[in-house]
Design a protein around this motif. Sequence first.
Motif, PDB file in Angstrom:
ATOM      1  N   GLU A  73      61.358  44.119  81.005  1.00  0.00           N
ATOM      2  CA  GLU A  73      60.952  42.974  80.192  1.00  0.00           C
ATOM      3  C   GLU A  73      59.802  42.202  80.826  1.00  0.00           C
ATOM      4  O   GLU A  73      58.866  41.763  80.143  1.00  0.00           O
ATOM      5  N   LEU A  74      59.870  42.048  82.167  1.00  0.00           N
ATOM      6  CA  LEU A  74      58.877  41.221  82.860  1.00  0.00           C
ATOM      7  C   LEU A  74      57.672  42.021  83.340  1.00  0.00           C
ATOM      8  O   LEU A  74      56.709  41.445  83.854  1.00  0.00           O
ATOM      9  N   GLY A  75      57.719  43.342  83.205  1.00  0.00           N
ATOM     10  CA  GLY A  75      56.592  44.167  83.618  1.00  0.00           C
ATOM     11  C   GLY A  75      56.397  44.219  85.115  1.00  0.00           C
ATOM     12  O   GLY A  75      55.265  44.308  85.604  1.00  0.00           O
ATOM     13  N   VAL A  76      57.495  44.160  85.870  1.00  0.00           N
ATOM     14  CA  VAL A  76      57.433  44.266  87.330  1.00  0.00           C
ATOM     15  C   VAL A  76      58.378  45.388  87.770  1.00  0.00           C
ATOM     16  O   VAL A  76      59.143  45.933  86.968  1.00  0.00           O
ATOM     17  N   SER A  77      58.328  45.725  89.039  1.00  0.00           N
ATOM     18  CA  SER A  77      59.178  46.804  89.537  1.00  0.00           C
ATOM     19  C   SER A  77      60.605  46.315  89.735  1.00  0.00           C
ATOM     20  O   SER A  77      60.854  45.112  89.903  1.00  0.00           O
ATOM     21  N   GLU A  78      61.557  47.260  89.749  1.00  0.00           N
ATOM     22  CA  GLU A  78      62.945  46.907  90.051  1.00  0.00           C
ATOM     23  C   GLU A  78      63.070  46.352  91.460  1.00  0.00           C
ATOM     24  O   GLU A  78      63.910  45.491  91.720  1.00  0.00           O
ATOM     25  N   ASP A  79      62.238  46.854  92.390  1.00  0.00           N
ATOM     26  CA  ASP A  79      62.267  46.318  93.753  1.00  0.00           C
ATOM     27  C   ASP A  79      61.923  44.835  93.749  1.00  0.00           C
ATOM     28  O   ASP A  79      62.507  44.048  94.512  1.00  0.00           O
ATOM     29  N   THR A  80      60.984  44.433  92.921  1.00  0.00           N
ATOM     30  CA  THR A  80      60.621  43.010  92.826  1.00  0.00           C
ATOM     31  C   THR A  80      61.797  42.192  92.327  1.00  0.00           C
ATOM     32  O   THR A  80      62.110  41.122  92.877  1.00  0.00           O
ATOM     33  N   ILE A  81      62.469  42.686  91.298  1.00  0.00           N
ATOM     34  CA  ILE A  81      63.630  41.971  90.766  1.00  0.00           C
ATOM     35  C   ILE A  81      64.742  41.919  91.818  1.00  0.00           C
ATOM     36  O   ILE A  81      65.403  40.880  91.991  1.00  0.00           O
ATOM     37  N   ARG A  82      64.958  43.022  92.530  1.00  0.00           N
ATOM     38  CA  ARG A  82      66.006  43.033  93.558  1.00  0.00           C
ATOM     39  C   ARG A  82      65.703  42.023  94.657  1.00  0.00           C
ATOM     40  O   ARG A  82      66.603  41.360  95.176  1.00  0.00           O
ATOM     41  N   ARG A  83      64.410  41.897  95.021  1.00  0.00           N
ATOM     42  CA  ARG A  83      64.045  40.882  96.025  1.00  0.00           C
ATOM     43  C   ARG A  83      64.327  39.480  95.489  1.00  0.00           C
ATOM     44  O   ARG A  83      64.821  38.610  96.217  1.00  0.00           O
ATOM     45  N   ASP A  84      64.005  39.249  94.223  1.00  0.00           N
ATOM     46  CA  ASP A  84      64.310  37.951  93.615  1.00  0.00           C
ATOM     47  C   ASP A  84      65.810  37.667  93.688  1.00  0.00           C
ATOM     48  O   ASP A  84      66.233  36.557  94.057  1.00  0.00           O
ATOM     49  N   LEU A  85      66.618  38.660  93.339  1.00  0.00           N
ATOM     50  CA  LEU A  85      68.067  38.469  93.330  1.00  0.00           C
ATOM     51  C   LEU A  85      68.604  38.262  94.738  1.00  0.00           C
ATOM     52  O   LEU A  85      69.543  37.489  94.935  1.00  0.00           O
ATOM     53  N   ARG A  86      68.022  38.949  95.720  1.00  0.00           N
ATOM     54  CA  ARG A  86      68.449  38.738  97.114  1.00  0.00           C
ATOM     55  C   ARG A  86      68.201  37.302  97.536  1.00  0.00           C
ATOM     56  O   ARG A  86      69.046  36.676  98.174  1.00  0.00           O
TER      57      ARG A  86
END
Length: 294
Positions: free
Chosen positions: A33-46
Amino acid sequence: MSLSELLLGERQTLIKTRLAAQGRVIAADLAQELGVSEDTIRRDLREMAAAGLCRRVYGGALPPTPDTRFSERVGTDDERKEALARAAAALVQPGLCVFLDGGSTNLAIARALPEDKRLTVATNMPAIAAVLIDRPGIEVIQIGGPIDRKTGAAIGAKALRDAEMLRPDLCILGVCGLHPDVGVTAFGFEDAEFKRFMALRSRAVLAAVTNDKLAMAAPYTVIPIERLDRAIFEADADAQEVAECAAAGLHVIRAEPVEPRPGRRSRNADTTQAKAARTNPGGTAPATDRLEAK
């Protein structure tokens, strides 16, 4: 501004809004949805988990675990806590002086200790003392003082004075959250103070961690992860989260897998659709290790 151009703070605000509205987020869906990598989202969640803003699970995140009363936690995820308890009890060798901290998982550990195991067990939780009092091989020391209703244990000034007499071989610590960057955390200030006091007086510190507490940070710090000698995780705990704990120097152990029993309450049911097949991280240890009196 397009969704793909959202800055870190804006992404995290959006994630908090989704968690509040939907009760969970899935990393792959957010990344698309946000057009970013899953790694980016995982870093956000961390980062959000470290701040106590969410609870990471395999594939996404859930709202942070609420600070519930002990009476509300008893009877929840029994089969998972029993698996953790069996793994923890297998580590305890005869002759140890053990401090068994309060908590529903630690209550399961008390029940899992063999009837004839020769131990001295000190606890600040009356429910644990009641389980052990009729075990012929276990000497029970009850740490006293007013009982906190949220923890089900004594954690105040009287409990600290009683605990000054103890030098346990092993502290089995109850945890409200365990995060590789933040360490062991608790919801209450006095609870965190008491846990820290006992951990620092003990020769070794062990924790049995349910999935809802992994990669979650409660408001008060107990000890850094480096001070925790071993942690037992559920069989299906997130492999990446466990690997991050191992990379931080923690000796990690996996409990045996369990089959949910019909009719049991479970905090993990909400994560079913966010889960996939898991693999054990490198460096994990079997639950056959032992902690021995020195």
